[in-house]
Design an enzyme around this catalytic site. Structure first.
Site, PDB file in Angstrom:
ATOM      1  N   ARG A 369      38.625  21.188  85.111  1.00 39.09           N
ATOM      2  CA  ARG A 369      37.620  20.463  85.076  1.00 39.09           C
ATOM      3  C   ARG A 369      37.808  19.103  85.521  1.00 39.09           C
ATOM      4  NH1 ARG A 369      35.168  24.205  85.919  1.00 39.09           N
ATOM      5  NH2 ARG A 369      33.355  24.986  84.885  1.00 39.09           N
ATOM      6  N   GLU A 398      31.880  15.615  91.329  1.00 35.46           N
ATOM      7  CA  GLU A 398      31.605  16.745  92.408  1.00 35.46           C
ATOM      8  C   GLU A 398      30.123  16.736  92.659  1.00 35.46           C
ATOM      9  OE1 GLU A 398      32.920  20.498  91.403  1.00 35.46           O
ATOM     10  OE2 GLU A 398      34.989  19.831  91.084  1.00 35.46           O
ATOM     11  N   HIS A 416      36.750  22.645  94.664  1.00 41.93           N
ATOM     12  CA  HIS A 416      36.412  23.489  93.578  1.00 41.93           C
ATOM     13  C   HIS A 416      36.398  25.024  94.070  1.00 41.93           C
ATOM     14  CE1 HIS A 416      34.255  23.617  89.397  1.00 41.93           C
ATOM     15  NE2 HIS A 416      34.927  24.629  89.770  1.00 41.93           N
TER      16      HIS A 416
END
Length: 475
Positions: A369, A398, A416
């Site tokens: 993460r 993000e 991602h």
């Protein structure tokens, strides 16, 4: 005369004696009346019980006659009103002794089926499993405009979707329009909710401890993205050792000078992964998958830190060495890999203090993460040369990325996409549906994250949940 009067008075009882006699008489009468009242009440109750069937039968018979008369020819209705003739063989309902007739009871309503709140896009890859669930459960599927947080919370307050028992989000790319699942949202859920199952392996967007306090299991995508994220981790490991981003940028520049510079200069700062030490924080499904690939493909030495040590067999399979303290592991690490979920607080793991424990020239890869990384501290370490390269599949803000990091040729960035494979989507769908189905049937779920927190206060390290339950990684 006086003597007669005296004798008469002598024969009469005293006033007190007379009063006592009258009181006794009244008391006796009252007792007798009370006893008679009790007997009368018992008699009436008995008669009521005996007569009730008569009235019930009469009502049924009257209803039956009315119903039949509505469908019979008009010529027969008069005889119906008169009743059967003496020669009729129809037996009267009561002959001789009084018989108790059963009282007609209205049928009980059928039991309601469990209801599932379906969030996000429809089922795409596993329709057979979905059909099976539809045969046993009812679904309510809110449209997208009802899933944005203000509307979603209002619908929960008003009970728009009824008393559902499960929440299912089978697609990672939709169904999260309401944002974080925090106390504000969770406390509005119906009391009967037993399970929330979602796509994705990470769960930093949901307060799993709060769900546990409300008696709700949270199940994630667990093993679905394992292979895909493991492959992406290997890609970034190769990149940070071989400086592939700088070479890619030079080739795409269409500049012969940049091409020549990359061709001549990059070998001086590139290394082979073989025999280097890969330090992994979080040896769950994804961490172990990456360790197997790195060990088998490159012969890398594996060291790891986790709150739960793996079995000797699993450690031997990848030649792994366990460190109880991450601070002791970091100085032994040539490349640090984060493969653990962030907790709900979003606290970073990689800070300036942690980076300082790594040897100079070390490399860093994050497939977990973005919130686990202090990106400014990472940029500073790269600019100073303390870290030689970084590979980032996830980012702190993000879909935005750090401008400082994006300008560095020794930083590899992906969007991602670690778990971004068709096989992952298939797995997410199946796990979300199977977890909900198993819990509603009273069975153990496949990938519960917070089962150990049910009925207790949340505790442990910030990456304890994922590594303990094998759920670390991204999705």
């Amino acid at each position: 005369m006086i003597r007669m009067i005296g004798e008469t008075l002598a024969r009469r009882p005293s006033t007190s004696t007379a009063i006592r006699s009258v009181d006794a008489t009244r008391t006796s009468r009252r007792l007798q009346q009370a006893g008679m009242a009790c007997v009368l009440a018992s008699t009436l109750a008995y008669l009521a019980r005996m007569v009730a069937p008569l009235f019930a039968h009469a009502r049924r018979r009257s209803f039956d006659q009315s119903a039949s008369s509505a469908t019979r020819p008009l010529g027969r209705q008069a005889s119906d009103l008169i009743g059967p003739s003496p020669s009729s063989t129809t037996r009267p309902p009561f002959v001789g002794k009084l018989q108790t007739m059963p009282i007609a009871m209205s049928p009980s309503p059928p039991p309601t089926r469990p209801r599932i709140l379906f969030l996000g896009d429809g089922i795409q890859y596993s329709p057979d499993i979905y059909k099976r669930l539809q045969s046993h459960f009812d679904f309510v599927h809110p449209p997208k405009h009802d899933r944005h947080r203000p509307a979603f919370l209002q619908h929960l307050r008003e009970g728009t979707w009824g008393d559902f028992q499960a929440i299912m989000r089978p697609s990672w790319h939709s169904g999260a329009e309401m944002g974080k699942w925090d106390e504000e949202l969770i406390r509005l859920l119906p009391l009967g909710v037993k399970v929330s199952a979602s796509a994705g392996a990470g769960y930093d967007w949901v307060d799993v401890g709060c769900l546990a306090d409300h008696g709700i299991l949270y199940c994630n995508g667990a093993s679905a993205p394992t292979e895909a994220v493991g492959d992406m981790a290997i890609y970034h490991i190769i990149s940070v050792f071989r400086q592939t981003t700088a070479s890619l940028l030079a080739a795409r520049s269409l500049s012969p000078a940049q091409f020549e510079a990359a061709h001549h200069n990059l070998p001086a700062v590139s290394r082979n992964p073989r025999s280097h030490t890969l330090g992994i924080v979080g040896l769950g499904n994804i961490g172990m998958c990456t360790a197997r690939k790195a060990y088998a493909a490159f012969g890398m030495k594996i060291v790891y830190h986790d709150i739960l040590r793996k079995s000797p067999e699993l450690e031997a399979a990848v030649g792994a060495t366990f460190y109880t303290s991450v601070d002791e592991m970091l100085p032994q690490t040539d490349c640090l890999l984060l493969a653990t979920p962030s907790d709900f607080s979003g606290r970073p793991f990689l800070t300036a203090d942690v980076i300082a424990l790594l040897p100079r020239g070390a490399r860093f890869v994050n497939v977990a993460r973005g919130s686990l990384v202090d990106e400014e501290a990472l940029a500073n370490a790269l600019e100073s040369g303390h870290l030689s390269a970084a590979g980032l599949d996830v980012h702190a803000a993000e879909p935005s990325v750090s401008e400082r990091l994006a300008r560095m040729p020794n930083v590899t960035m992906t969007c991602h996409n670690g778990g971004g494979a068709v096989e992952t989507r298939i797995g997410f769908e199946q796990l979300a549906m199977e977890n909900v189905e198993r819990v509603l049937r009273g069975e153990e779920p496949v990938s519960a994250v917070n089962a150990h927190l049910m009925g207790r206060q949340q505790a442990g390290s910030m990456y304890g949940d994922g590594t303990t339950h094998g759920t670390n990684g991204t999705g």
